[in-house]
Design a protein around this motif. Structure first.
Motif, PDB file in Angstrom:
ATOM      1  N   ALA A  44      -1.959  -5.107  47.417  1.00 14.57           N
ATOM      2  CA  ALA A  44      -1.178  -4.857  48.604  1.00 14.57           C
ATOM      3  C   ALA A  44      -0.142  -5.678  48.861  1.00 14.57           C
ATOM      4  O   ALA A  44       0.905  -4.921  49.218  1.00 14.57           O
ATOM      5  CB  ALA A  44      -2.220  -5.201  49.704  1.00 14.57           C
ATOM      6  N   ALA A  45       0.127  -6.693  48.488  1.00 14.65           N
ATOM      7  CA  ALA A  45       1.438  -7.440  48.462  1.00 14.65           C
ATOM      8  C   ALA A  45       2.494  -6.952  47.684  1.00 14.65           C
ATOM      9  O   ALA A  45       3.698  -6.900  47.956  1.00 14.65           O
ATOM     10  CB  ALA A  45       1.183  -9.087  48.302  1.00 14.65           C
ATOM     11  N   TRP A  46       1.978  -6.539  46.338  1.00 14.43           N
ATOM     12  CA  TRP A  46       3.043  -5.871  45.613  1.00 14.43           C
ATOM     13  C   TRP A  46       3.711  -4.573  45.997  1.00 14.43           C
ATOM     14  O   TRP A  46       4.871  -4.474  45.783  1.00 14.43           O
ATOM     15  CB  TRP A  46       2.646  -5.791  44.230  1.00 14.43           C
ATOM     16  N   ARG A  47       2.629  -3.718  46.430  1.00 16.23           N
ATOM     17  CA  ARG A  47       2.930  -2.506  47.017  1.00 16.23           C
ATOM     18  C   ARG A  47       4.197  -2.850  48.188  1.00 16.23           C
ATOM     19  O   ARG A  47       5.021  -2.004  48.473  1.00 16.23           O
ATOM     20  CB  ARG A  47       1.889  -1.754  47.514  1.00 16.23           C
ATOM     21  N   LYS A  48       3.531  -3.634  49.134  1.00 12.51           N
ATOM     22  CA  LYS A  48       4.444  -3.799  50.331  1.00 12.51           C
ATOM     23  C   LYS A  48       6.061  -4.215  49.847  1.00 12.51           C
ATOM     24  O   LYS A  48       7.171  -4.039  50.425  1.00 12.51           O
ATOM     25  CB  LYS A  48       3.988  -5.042  51.197  1.00 12.51           C
ATOM     26  N   ALA A  49       5.895  -5.010  48.601  1.00 15.97           N
ATOM     27  CA  ALA A  49       7.366  -5.434  48.292  1.00 15.97           C
ATOM     28  C   ALA A  49       8.213  -4.391  47.758  1.00 15.97           C
ATOM     29  O   ALA A  49       9.345  -4.446  47.872  1.00 15.97           O
ATOM     30  CB  ALA A  49       7.095  -6.703  47.190  1.00 15.97           C
ATOM     31  N   LEU A  74       2.043 -12.961  42.521  1.00 16.41           N
ATOM     32  CA  LEU A  74       3.357 -13.955  42.143  1.00 16.41           C
ATOM     33  C   LEU A  74       4.590 -12.902  42.253  1.00 16.41           C
ATOM     34  O   LEU A  74       5.481 -13.308  42.541  1.00 16.41           O
ATOM     35  CB  LEU A  74       3.268 -14.695  41.042  1.00 16.41           C
ATOM     36  N   ARG A  75       4.606 -11.793  41.491  1.00 12.66           N
ATOM     37  CA  ARG A  75       5.571 -10.997  41.341  1.00 12.66           C
ATOM     38  C   ARG A  75       6.132 -10.440  42.933  1.00 12.66           C
ATOM     39  O   ARG A  75       7.058 -10.112  43.255  1.00 12.66           O
ATOM     40  CB  ARG A  75       5.295  -9.819  40.591  1.00 12.66           C
ATOM     41  N   ALA A  76       5.115 -10.281  43.832  1.00 14.80           N
ATOM     42  CA  ALA A  76       5.416 -10.026  45.097  1.00 14.80           C
ATOM     43  C   ALA A  76       6.274 -11.002  45.790  1.00 14.80           C
ATOM     44  O   ALA A  76       7.184 -10.556  46.339  1.00 14.80           O
ATOM     45  CB  ALA A  76       4.132  -9.768  45.859  1.00 14.80           C
ATOM     46  N   ASP A  77       5.740 -12.158  45.589  1.00 12.66           N
ATOM     47  CA  ASP A  77       6.313 -13.384  46.296  1.00 12.66           C
ATOM     48  C   ASP A  77       7.749 -13.434  45.776  1.00 12.66           C
ATOM     49  O   ASP A  77       8.565 -13.639  46.432  1.00 12.66           O
ATOM     50  CB  ASP A  77       5.602 -14.691  46.078  1.00 12.66           C
ATOM     51  N   HIS A  78       7.736 -13.405  44.255  1.00 12.87           N
ATOM     52  CA  HIS A  78       9.259 -13.293  43.607  1.00 12.87           C
ATOM     53  C   HIS A  78      10.125 -12.191  43.911  1.00 12.87           C
ATOM     54  O   HIS A  78      11.127 -12.010  43.515  1.00 12.87           O
ATOM     55  CB  HIS A  78       9.184 -13.612  42.094  1.00 12.87           C
ATOM     56  N   THR A  79       9.718 -11.172  44.563  1.00 11.18           N
ATOM     57  CA  THR A  79      10.383  -9.872  44.714  1.00 11.18           C
ATOM     58  C   THR A  79      11.017 -10.193  46.335  1.00 11.18           C
ATOM     59  O   THR A  79      11.918  -9.851  46.827  1.00 11.18           O
ATOM     60  CB  THR A  79       9.660  -8.656  44.758  1.00 11.18           C
TER      61      THR A  79
END
Length: 233
Positions: free
Chosen positions: A144-149, A110-115
């Motif tokens: 992986a999503a958070w790191r990409k963000a 969720l934090r990846a999406d909201h970033t």
């Protein structure tokens, strides 16, 4: 985009914690902390769902409803994670590996999406899974999503209050660099909790197997006395 010098140490800490937790859950080896490899078996479904004490919060089949003191099952799919509206139960329920890992993976996703995504995902959108392999896959995807963000942000973003619009934390009141630091703390402490629960489960299994061996040995030693009727003296 080049990683800013302020983000680099936090990214390195995140990568270390992420890799360490992944190896602790899947094996075949992990770094013991002194540079040597320690053998680790992959986490089983039984271990993933193990409740060390009564009335744990965990992930459950949705058709069975929430567990003790929970009022709802968060997430989507056939499984959900025990939850309750505020104020939460006190004292807090003890949580299983399944609960902790689902919570961690949801937070990262969720934090990846909201970033750097659509800024739209909520807890109701996160798929909760009931097996260890699926949970590890969800963690890998969320990490992986958070790191990409993180790789998409610059110094200005790090200083922006409310840059991350994650709706289940203090993100709207914090500069983004503080949120990055906090996510690392979540990963570090939940990773340590999961590792400890794996240690306890392994010790429990070893103790049970030891007791079974002792009982078998006792029966074997007693068997000569049981080959025929005892003679009265």
């Amino acid at each position: 985009m080049p990683t800013t010098s302020r983000l680099s140490p936090l990214l390195e800490q995140f990568d270390f914690a992420r890799e360490r937790l992944a190896h602790r859950m899947t094996g075949p080896v992990m770094d013991s902390g002194d540079g040597t490899d320690t053998q680790v078996d992959p986490m089983t479904d039984e271990e993933y769902l193990w409740e060390p004490v009564p009335d744990c919060w965990s992930v459950r089949r949705r058709v069975n409803g929430p567990g003790p003191r929970a009022t709802l099952l968060a997430g989507t799919g056939d499984w959900g994670r025990d939850a309750a509206s505020y104020p939460h139960p006190w004292p807090p329920p003890f949580t299983t590996i399944a609960w902790r890992l689902s919570h961690l993976s949801e937070m990262l996703t969720l934090r990846a999406d909201h970033t750097a995504g659509a800024h739209a995902l909520t807890r109701d959108d996160f798929p909760v899974v009931g097996d260890a392999a699926g949970a590890v896959t969800a963690f890998d995807a969320g990490a992986a999503a958070w790191r990409k963000a993180l790789l998409s942000v610059d110094d200005a973003a790090l200083d922006t209050v409310g840059y991350c619009t994650y709706p289940h934390g203090s993100d709207e009141d914090e500069p983004f660099i503080d949120i990055v630091w906090w996510v690392n703390q979540e990963l570090l402490h939940h990773g340590a909790e999961i590792a400890l629960l794996r240690d306890l489960y392994r010790a429990r299994q070893a103790r049970s197997e030891g007791q079974g061996h002792t009982a078998t040995s006792t029966r074997s030693q007693a068997s000569p006395l049981a080959v025929g009727p005892r003679t009265a003296h």
